[in-house]
Design a protein around this motif. Structure first.
Motif, short mmCIF file in Angstrom:
data_model
loop_
_atom_site.label_atom_id
_atom_site.label_comp_id
_atom_site.label_asym_id
_atom_site.label_seq_id
_atom_site.Cartn_x
_atom_site.Cartn_y
_atom_site.Cartn_z
N THR A 77 -4.66 8.31 0.10
CA THR A 77 -4.35 9.27 1.15
C THR A 77 -2.86 9.15 1.47
O THR A 77 -2.20 8.21 1.03
CB THR A 77 -5.15 9.00 2.44
N THR A 78 -2.37 10.09 2.23
CA THR A 78 -0.96 10.01 2.63
C THR A 78 -0.82 9.46 4.04
O THR A 78 0.26 9.46 4.61
CB THR A 78 -0.31 11.41 2.56
N ARG A 79 -1.95 8.96 4.62
CA ARG A 79 -1.90 8.43 5.98
C ARG A 79 -1.97 6.91 6.03
O ARG A 79 -1.54 6.30 6.99
CB ARG A 79 -3.03 9.03 6.82
N HIS A 80 -2.57 6.30 5.00
CA HIS A 80 -2.71 4.84 5.02
C HIS A 80 -1.44 4.17 4.50
O HIS A 80 -0.88 4.59 3.48
CB HIS A 80 -3.91 4.40 4.16
N ALA A 81 -1.03 3.13 5.17
CA ALA A 81 0.13 2.35 4.75
C ALA A 81 -0.05 0.93 5.26
O ALA A 81 -0.66 0.71 6.30
CB ALA A 81 1.43 2.95 5.29
N THR A 82 0.47 -0.03 4.51
CA THR A 82 0.38 -1.42 4.96
C THR A 82 1.58 -1.80 5.82
O THR A 82 1.45 -2.55 6.78
CB THR A 82 0.27 -2.39 3.78
N PHE A 83 2.77 -1.28 5.48
CA PHE A 83 3.96 -1.58 6.30
C PHE A 83 4.38 -0.34 7.05
O PHE A 83 4.39 0.77 6.51
CB PHE A 83 5.12 -2.06 5.44
#
Length: 886
Positions: A77-83
């Motif tokens: 997805t383009t919404r999940h990120a770790t940083f």
């Protein structure tokens, strides 16, 4: 608008409104419930909980954050990120809902010319907690929002806490309508892709327990004051203001994708699967650089495991894009160039960061090579068995044991014409996750009820620490605890926690062990075994009442164990010297990763991406440190500002959080560090430092252990005695011992080789007699026996090959068994003539292996295996005969 400008405007806006700008905390804070800092409020948690008085009523920060629960969703997805970066403003009992809403609305809607972000007010929507009528009224009053653009939502959406016990409260979220081309009408309730959340205003007023109010559970209490905690997603605001589709295409993230395009020769935006891989690389590269920058190294547990997984997912994704060479270092360089304007420490410490990352990539590339060999064996086995499926057990073993990514297993299986049993693989992964969760739950450090300590802090203030100036004091008992509960008195024999208004006792911190000693009153005595600081500002003396009865408000005399304090202080000073020596020998990449300062000994952990420290370098470090001792340098300790300490070149440890005022331990141009521990007055007081050992304690982390003072002298004396005893035994001078011992070892090895040769010759001598005794099974010569005494499992292959050779051109099968330690080993060998007749060694083993409780396999000419039932050897030989008869 560039991301750095978004950050600058946020900080300037809140500074203008009386907020103190606070630097981002390290991603690693001393919170047992968090692997990484995951929100802007984490460093302010003690202020929200009332554990420590806030030094300012209002604050603002740009906090670096890492969240990893959804790591597998990153890129899909383009919404999940770790940083991500969380811009926040905070109020500690100062303004509440009205102030938070006014500040946020002004910043996001003011024109860019006036220092705002210039968002169209007509495209702003907000959500509020179910029954928060006050917030609804304020949004209508302050922002003029119509009721249809204010939506009520439940706890899952509009109650905020950290996911663990601690502060929380209802919240109001601000959304931006991207337009009808991005989804359905109806506000955030209808579509959170079209209506994108950019800011969360938390009205922090509750303290939650193990069960969250998000799920309808009541808070366990209220906070001492009503506070404000907000979090604006910097990357989300950036992609809206920069007119791109998602955070991966913003100015600080897109350059990593560009580098991946350059290395792979592929283009972002043309293939859905490739785009996922590009996004994984971009996100994980940023996370990894920031995590390593804060002192974490790859490992198999906790933060180290998360970091390792992030780095390996980058390598995996790059490989699937067609990148065959090393790439992590190049991605890290791009991240440094993009992020160092906000985080200049990345550039200053890049040598170490890059070294850690490159070393992990080298290790993983070797793992991939080993995994590919295991995979090839599994494919061969599947094809020989006529299967079109690679078992899920083998795919899981490749993943779990060899670190081989499942995506690569799937891709390579497809290339080999096989499919992977994903159902079984998934089941095994679920089992592993269940075990991991159960283990984590068992180990979890639960919420510690520090309210009893906070009560003492609120009533009596912080403990005045006198331990830098004196080891005795006259003090008063301001708190008395037994089994975690406040008591008015404690009697002889009872374990107790004593809190004093002032104390010279050092509480365990920074690797330095706590002081021990005695608390003496008019008619009682308490032996102090440990000192801790469960709440910042308090020192808790833990021990046993050894005489009389100690009571609240009692006047006492404190006495720190002087000998222990002196020994620990010598060790701590020696640690600083060893640290300086290691960095001098290995460079700035050798950064402290932990330490222990105990009486007479020290342990110093440091990053060393290049591997073991050469013995010659250790000798040089030891000599250099002792030369500083001989110089008897004065050790100065003083407090200064953090900026001044930086200008002085004082060493700062990764992961530590420093305030505006810091304490410097200064040994001139050799060592200058920020440190709150205790130290000696001159380097000569250490006497002697002896480096005992250097070894690995994890990937890229080494440990030096050393002795100090009298302990070091005793060790040197013992070594001297041992050397003299060896010299007497070998009739040699001490300096001749290495050559003399080396000669003895070589002679021993030669004798062992000769013995092995004689034994092998004896084994082979039986080959001819075994061949001569071969039985004839309708034209096939069979030698099937238990090997002679003295023949071990390791000898069977040699003997079987020798017997086979002596059968000549005849069709022949040699099956030899050996028993060792109650277990069976067996080898089957076939002659060329036998193989021409369709007899294959590997296919014979399944015919008899079960008789000895075993299994095995191999090639047509030679196969081997083992079992657990020596009593079944005769039956196994009979089954082999039956298999060879037509």
């Amino acid at each position: 608008m560039q991301t750095h400008e978004i950050v600058r405007r946020f900080t300037a806006h809140f500074e203008k409104h009386g907020h103190t700008s606070v630097p981002s905390a390290s991603l690693i804070l001393e919170d047992p419930q968090l692997l990484f800092v995951n929100a802007g409020m984490v460093q302010f948690k003690p202020y929200f909980l009332g554990e420590v008085p806030p030094p300012y009523p209002r604050a603002t920060s740009i906090q670096k954050c890492v969240r990893t629960p959804d790591i597998d969703e990153v890129g899909k997805t383009t919404r999940h990120a770790t940083f991500f970066q969380m811009a926040g403003n905070f109020s500690f009992g100062d303004y509440f809902k009205r102030g938070a809403i006014e500040f946020a609305w002004t910043l996001i809607t003011n024109s860019q010319g006036d220092g705002g972000y210039g968002f169209d007010p007509e495209r702003i929507w907000v959500t509020v907690f179910n029954d928060d009528d006050e917030a609804i009224g304020l949004w209508r009053e302050i922002a003029g929002l119509p009721e249809e653009r204010i939506q009520r939502r439940g706890g899952d959406d509009n109650y905020w806490d950290m996911g663990v016990p601690g502060p929380g409260g209802p919240c109001s979220e601000i959304y931006y309508d991207r337009g009808p081309e991005f989804g359905a009408e109806g506000g955030p309730e209808a579509d959170e892709d079209r209506y994108l959340e950019i800011w969360n205003l938390v009205f922090m007023q509750d303290e939650r327990g193990e069960l969250s109010p998000k799920k309808g559970h009541p808070p366990i209490g209220t906070l001492p004051h009503k506070n404000i905690d907000t979090g604006m997603g910097v990357e989300r605001v950036a992609f809206l203001l920069q007119g791109v589709d998602n955070v991966y295409e913003t100015d600080l993230v897109r350059p990593v994708i560009a580098k991946a395009e350059e290395l792979s020769g592929r283009t972002y935006g043309r293939n859905t699967e490739d785009d996922v891989r590009f996004r994984v690389i971009a996100d994980h590269a940023r996370s990894s650089v920031m995590i390593v920058g804060d002192g974490v190294t790859p490992g198999n547990e906790g933060r180290g495991y998360v970091l390792r997984r992030l780095l390996r997912r980058i390598v995996r994704s790059a490989r699937l894009l067609g990148v065959t060479g090393p790439c992590l270092g190049e991605f890290a360089t791009v991240v440094r160039d993009a992020m160092s304007a906000t985080y200049p420490e990345l550039a200053a410490d890049f040598e170490r960061i890059s070294a850690v990352i490159r070393a992990e990539e080298e290790t993983f590339r070797a793992t991939l090579t080993a995994g590919e060999k295991i995979f090839d064996t599994a494919v061969d086995e599947a094809k020989r068995s006529g299967r079109s499926t690679l078992p899920g057990d083998q795919a899981f073993a490749l993943h779990d044991t060899y670190g081989f990514p499942i995506d690569l297993t799937l891709e390579m299986a497809e290339e080999a014409g096989l499919v992977v049993d994903r159902e079984r693989f998934t089941a095994l992964m679920d089992e592993q996750r269940t075990r991991a969760k159960a283990d984590a739950a068992e180990r979890k450090v639960g919420f510690v009820d520090v309210s009893v300590y906070r009560a003492v802090l609120d009533t009596h203030g912080v403990t005045d620490f006198l331990g830098y100036q004196t080891l005795t004091s006259e003090s008063r008992v301001v708190g008395l605890l037994r089994d975690g509960q406040t008591v008015p008195a404690a009697e002889e024999g009872e374990r107790v926690e004593v809190l004093l208004d002032r104390t010279p006792f050092y509480a365990e911190a920074g690797g330095q062990q706590a002081d021990t000693g005695v608390l003496r009153g008019a008619s009682f005595e308490v032996r102090v075994d440990d000192v801790q600081s469960p709440v910042a500002g308090l020192r808790v003396h833990r021990g046993v009442v050894t005489a009389g009865t100690v009571t609240l408000d009692a006047e006492i005399v404190t006495e720190v164990d002087r000998a222990r304090r002196a020994a620990v202080s010598r060790a701590h000073t020696a640690t600083h010297l060893v640290h300086a020596g290691v960095r001098g020998a290995l460079g700035s990449a050798a950064a402290q990763a932990g330490s222990l300062n105990a009486p007479g000994r020290l342990r110093f952990d440091f990053t060393s991406p290049t591997g073991a420290v050469p013995a010659a370098a250790l000798v040089e470090i030891e000599e250099e440190v002792n030369s500083v001792l001989q110089e008897d340098r004065e050790i100065q300790t003083y407090e200064t500002s953090l900026d001044s300490a930086r200008k002085l070149g004082a060493m700062m440890l990764f992961g530590e959080k420093y305030g505006d005022s810091v304490r410097v331990v200064d040994m001139g141009d050799y060592s200058r560090e920020l440190c709150g521990g205790t130290h000696v007055g001159r380097t000569g007081e250490l006497g002697l430092v002896r480096v005992l050992s250097e070894a690995s304690i994890g990937s890229g982390v080494r440990r030096v252990e050393a002795l100090v003072g009298l302990d070091a002298f005793k060790h040197a004396t013992t070594e001297h005695l041992l050397v003299n005893q060896l010299a007497d035994q070998l009739k040699a001078r001490p300096e001749e011992l290495p050559d003399r011992i080396g000669s003895l070892v070589e002679r021993l090895r030669t004798a062992e080789r000769d013995l092995e040769k004689h034994r092998a010759d004896a084994v082979l001598a039986s080959g001819a007699s075994l061949a001569d005794a071969a039985e004839d099974l309708d034209g096939t010569a069979l030698v099937a026996v238990t090997a002679p005494d003295g023949v071990t499992g390791n000898d069977l292959r040699t003997l079987a090959a020798d017997v086979r050779g002596k059968l000549g051109d005849r069709p022949g099968v040699v099956a030899l068994f050996a028993v060792e330690d109650g277990k069976v080993s067996f080898v089957v060998a076939t002659t060329k003539a036998a193989r021409d007749n369709g007899i294959a060694a590997g296919k014979l083993i399944p015919e008899f292996a079960a008789a000895v409780g075993g299994r095995g396999g191999g090639k047509p000419d030679l196969a081997q295996g083992g079992g657990t039932d020596p009593a079944g050897i005769d039956a196994a030989i009979q089954k082999l005969r039956s298999a060879l008869r037509p």
